[in-house]
Motif scaffolding. Sequence first.
Motif, mmCIF file in Angstrom:
data_model
loop_
_atom_site.group_PDB
_atom_site.id
_atom_site.type_symbol
_atom_site.label_atom_id
_atom_site.label_comp_id
_atom_site.label_asym_id
_atom_site.label_seq_id
_atom_site.Cartn_x
_atom_site.Cartn_y
_atom_site.Cartn_z
ATOM 1 N N ARG A 116 3.817 10.990 -6.375
ATOM 2 C CA ARG A 116 5.186 11.236 -5.822
ATOM 3 C C ARG A 116 5.802 12.299 -5.073
ATOM 4 O O ARG A 116 6.411 11.917 -4.111
ATOM 5 N N TYR B 239 4.944 12.066 -1.188
ATOM 6 C CA TYR B 239 5.878 11.096 -0.280
ATOM 7 C C TYR B 239 7.179 11.652 -0.415
ATOM 8 O O TYR B 239 7.891 11.584 0.566
ATOM 9 N N LEU B 240 7.768 12.102 -1.245
ATOM 10 C CA LEU B 240 9.238 12.571 -1.462
ATOM 11 C C LEU B 240 9.396 14.038 -1.068
ATOM 12 O O LEU B 240 10.627 14.762 -0.940
ATOM 13 N N SER C 233 8.452 10.811 6.723
ATOM 14 C CA SER C 233 7.745 11.397 5.357
ATOM 15 C C SER C 233 6.233 10.538 5.395
ATOM 16 O O SER C 233 5.298 11.000 5.104
ATOM 17 N N PRO D 110 10.607 6.866 -0.032
ATOM 18 C CA PRO D 110 10.096 7.882 1.126
ATOM 19 C C PRO D 110 10.686 7.214 2.632
ATOM 20 O O PRO D 110 10.807 6.185 2.784
ATOM 21 N N SER E 203 13.795 7.174 -5.437
ATOM 22 C CA SER E 203 14.311 7.170 -3.904
ATOM 23 C C SER E 203 12.845 6.677 -3.233
ATOM 24 O O SER E 203 11.728 6.976 -3.611
ATOM 25 N N LYS F 127 9.311 16.674 -3.136
ATOM 26 C CA LYS F 127 10.324 17.179 -4.096
ATOM 27 C C LYS F 127 10.242 19.049 -4.304
ATOM 28 O O LYS F 127 11.103 19.499 -4.618
#
Length: 184
Positions: free
Chosen positions: A173, A176-177, A13, A9, A7, A179
């Motif tokens: 990662r 930016y995401l 974000s 960002p 995905s 998670k």
Amino acid sequence: MNSTPPSIPSVSSLFWNDFPFKRAVSVCGFAVMVAVGFWWLSQPMPNAVVPVDVSFEKRVPPVALAVSALALLVAVWRYLRVRKFFTRGSVIHGTVEELKTDTWQTTANVDQSHGTKYRTERSYHITLRYTAMGAERTVRQKLPNSGFTFGLKQGGEVELMVLDSLPDKPLIRAVYLRKTGGGR
């Protein structure tokens, strides 16, 4: 390449977690406010008797709008670059070598009767070790928040986004995401 497309960002974000993008957007907004403010200042008063020399005020809006346009170009460039990392980049795994927090105090003397106020400021850095393009690499980056916020821990594994053309500049990662970990 990763078989499932990662995905991308969101702009918010990116604003909160990417220093160059946030700075470019902030400069763009500030320059627009300066241009509007000086344009408003240069408008003549309806009942003014003596004309006032406003040559300086009339030169500022075009300069401020040029700075704003330049900052907007930098923000768009950064957004497209991060987007390229997430659409064309490879997901690799690295190791967190070190999480470091630098702390310092700044002072502001409000007035002499109330004493000095101290404000504690922190910056967060991470050192990563990973293998890209057949070579082991180490890189140190600044984080927008503590590593705990992104689920990072010293000695732990981390997912990185790497472009073949920029193997020395990976993106974390989780930053930016968002998670793992807490956050906004």
